[in-house]
Design an enzyme around this catalytic site. Structure first.
Site, mmCIF file in Angstrom:
data_model
loop_
_atom_site.group_PDB
_atom_site.id
_atom_site.type_symbol
_atom_site.label_atom_id
_atom_site.label_comp_id
_atom_site.label_asym_id
_atom_site.label_seq_id
_atom_site.Cartn_x
_atom_site.Cartn_y
_atom_site.Cartn_z
ATOM 1 N N LYS A 141 0.851 -1.200 0.000
ATOM 2 C CA LYS A 141 0.000 0.000 0.000
ATOM 3 C C LYS A 141 0.882 1.244 0.000
ATOM 4 C CE LYS A 141 -3.935 1.684 2.825
ATOM 5 N NZ LYS A 141 -4.753 1.371 4.030
ATOM 6 N N SER A 170 -9.741 0.988 3.187
ATOM 7 C CA SER A 170 -8.930 1.839 2.346
ATOM 8 C C SER A 170 -7.851 1.091 1.559
ATOM 9 C CB SER A 170 -8.257 2.917 3.202
ATOM 10 O OG SER A 170 -7.367 2.316 4.123
ATOM 11 N N SER A 228 -9.662 -1.581 7.332
ATOM 12 C CA SER A 228 -9.152 -1.395 5.979
ATOM 13 C C SER A 228 -8.391 -2.564 5.379
ATOM 14 C CB SER A 228 -8.261 -0.163 5.920
ATOM 15 O OG SER A 228 -9.067 0.962 5.756
HETATM 16 N N1 GLN Z 1 -13.323 3.124 6.911
HETATM 17 C C1 GLN Z 1 -12.582 3.510 8.077
HETATM 18 C C2 GLN Z 1 -12.182 4.965 7.982
HETATM 19 O O1 GLN Z 1 -12.454 5.567 6.986
HETATM 20 C C3 GLN Z 1 -11.399 2.623 8.276
HETATM 21 C C4 GLN Z 1 -10.257 2.978 7.412
HETATM 22 C C5 GLN Z 1 -9.005 2.232 7.757
HETATM 23 O O2 GLN Z 1 -9.031 1.180 8.401
HETATM 24 N N2 GLN Z 1 -7.881 2.802 7.371
HETATM 25 O O3 GLN Z 1 -11.602 5.508 8.882
#
Ligand code: GLN
Length: 488
Positions: free
Chosen positions: A78, A153, A177
């Protein structure tokens, strides 16, 4: 070697180790497939093709190294993880040209194990989102159906693994995520216990929740990745000094689930859960029972406060972490600004996308003098109760099971203009981060209506990664394997 990309990470690793496949063959096969699929998939922000090939050739010249368990295996990571000499953008304009001069400890772990990083994967900007639509550069498609999101994400990471562009990947999990994109793309994703994997070199979103996490096409592949990145790191003060178990051995040692108590939280199996997700997950739980597990009802009563609590804590930490992107020390600077304050505001307004700006503003608000007690302090207190729910539940069971997401992957653009709706869909993943505990998502079938993958979450007590992987390994063998994605 057309079938090379269809091998699992471990199959490839074994073929590389005996010289049946060269590292150059493995990297070339991935690069060829990336060139063919990337125009529709958009999973990657940058591809390090030449660099990866040169590295592979140098490795081939030396021959396989038995001390390196991922020797020659092509991976993506990532674009939030620092990679020496390779841009690390966090899918943000503000870091578009940022080239770190060091590797994140986890990336170093992969390299030490002999892996070759071939590309940096797309993501929601600064890991804020659940669909990868918040990337400043591109929208990644789901390889099962190109009109749908891959989750987020870490959606670029998950899509790249599901589409066979690489053999495994690292993402991050702050509120789901890794588990939710794994579920949407039919992959296995594991969020380790907070402190199990060093966060050094991971660009911080919400430091008390973030955890670097492996994602692969099978439980054993994920175990091999975790093995390479877990462990104490003096450079991360929150990393835990505790021996790392042999994850592969833990998987091999378990052949059934006799004696295992699986807790089903009523809050994860009721209202709001789509029927196709519920039935695929239920089927997997029934299989677990058939393999000897005892199913026990448990309750996580503070789940109803988890979304509000998570978003207060995460935004507060984000507003503080992202203060460093000021146009002076890193990244984009508006050169037309006449004076200092104008330079800060206009660099940040131009550099950050809408969702990131929304979170910085809300985070600053909940930390402000007049509101700190009402919001941030209260959230910190409720966070403790959420953790206590898990501790109480784990007195009655060894593993908690539930869906990773209430619905399967939704359509691109379907809810991107309704941030609150998207936040609410994180309901089954965020509590685990608030509690700092480990959990994984395992593909258990395709939804009867959508035909899209469904992931079952297995959650465990602190440092129970080996037990989770072993349980998932038994269940994986009992669930019919998913076919390869059909969207490409
Ligand atoms: N959907 C969650 C957020 O927007 C989790 C994102 C993540 O785990 N980085 O914060």
């Amino acid at each position: 070697m057309p079938d090379l990309i269809h091998k699992s990470l471990l199959e490839l690793r074994d073929a590389l180790a005996v010289g049946e496949v060269s590292a150059e063959d493995a990297v070339s096969a991935c690069l060829t497939h990336i060139a063919a699929t990337e125009p529709q998939l958009n999973a990657l922000i940058s591809v390090q093709g030449e660099q990866a090939l040169a590295q592979a050739r140098a490795m081939d010249a030396q021959g396989p190294d038995a001390s390196q368990p991922l020797w020659g295996v092509p991976l993506t990571v990532k674009d939030i993880l620092c990679t020496k000499g390779v841009t690390t953008t966090c899918a943000s304009k503000i870091l578009e040209d940022f080239v770190p001069f060091y590797d994140a400890t986890a990336v170093q772990g992969l390299k030490k194990a002999g892996a070759i990083i071939i590309a940096k994967a797309n993501m929601d900007e600064f890991a804020m989102g659940s669909s990868t639509e918040n990337s400043a550069f591109k929208t990644t498609a789901n390889p099962w159906d190109l009109s749908k999101v891959p989750g987020g994400s870490s959606g670029g990471s998950a899509a790249s693994v599901a589409a066979r562009q690489c053999f495994g990947t690292l993402g991050t999990d702050t509120g789901g995520s890794i588990r939710q994109p794994a579920s949407f793309c039919g992959c296995v994703g594991l969020k380790p216990t907070y402190g199990r994997v060093s966060r050094y070199g991971c660009v911080a979103y919400a430091s008390s929740l973030d955890q670097i996490s492996p994602l692969g096409r099978s439980v054993r592949d994920v175990a091999a990745l975790l093995q390479a990145i877990a462990g104490f790191d003096p450079k991360d003060s929150t990393s835990v000094d505790r021996p790392v178990p042999d994850y592969a051995a833990a998987i091999e040692a378990k052949s059934d689930l006799t004696g295992l108590r699986i807790g089903l939280p009523e809050e994860y199996w009721g209202e709001g859960l789509d029927t196709e997700v519920a039935s695929a997950c239920r089927l997997a739980v029934d299989k677990a029972a058939g393999l000897g597990a005892t199913i026990v009802p448990v309750t996580l009563p503070n789940t109803k406060y988890a979304i509000a609590t998570y978003y207060i804590v995460a935004m507060a930490e984000a507003s503080s972490n992202l203060a460093r992107f000021d146009g002076v020390r890193y990244g984009l600077r508006d050169k037309d600004a006449d004076e200092l304050i104008e330079m800060y505001t206009s660099s940040r307004s131009k550099g950050f996308g809408d969702e990131v700006q929304r979170r910085i503003m809300l985070g600053t608000y909940v930390l402000s003098a007049g509101y700190y007690d009402a919001y941030y302090r209260k959230a910190a207190q409720v966070r403790r109760l959420v953790r206590q729910d898990f501790l109480d539940a784990f007195a009655k069971c060894d593993v908690i099971a539930g869906p990773a997401s209430p619905i399967t992957a939704w359509g691109i653009g379907e809810i991107s203009n309704d941030p609150l709706k998207m936040y609410l869909l994180d309901i089954f993943t965020i509590s685990l981060n608030l509690a700092g505990l480990p959990g994984m998502s395992l593909p258990v079938g395709l939804g009867a209506d959508s035909g899209m993958p469904v992931g079952l979450q297995l959650l465990g007590p602190a440092f129970a990664e080996a037990e989770l992987l072993a349980t998932a390994g038994v269940l994986e063998a009992a669930c019919p394997p998913l076919p390869e994605p059909t969207g490409l």
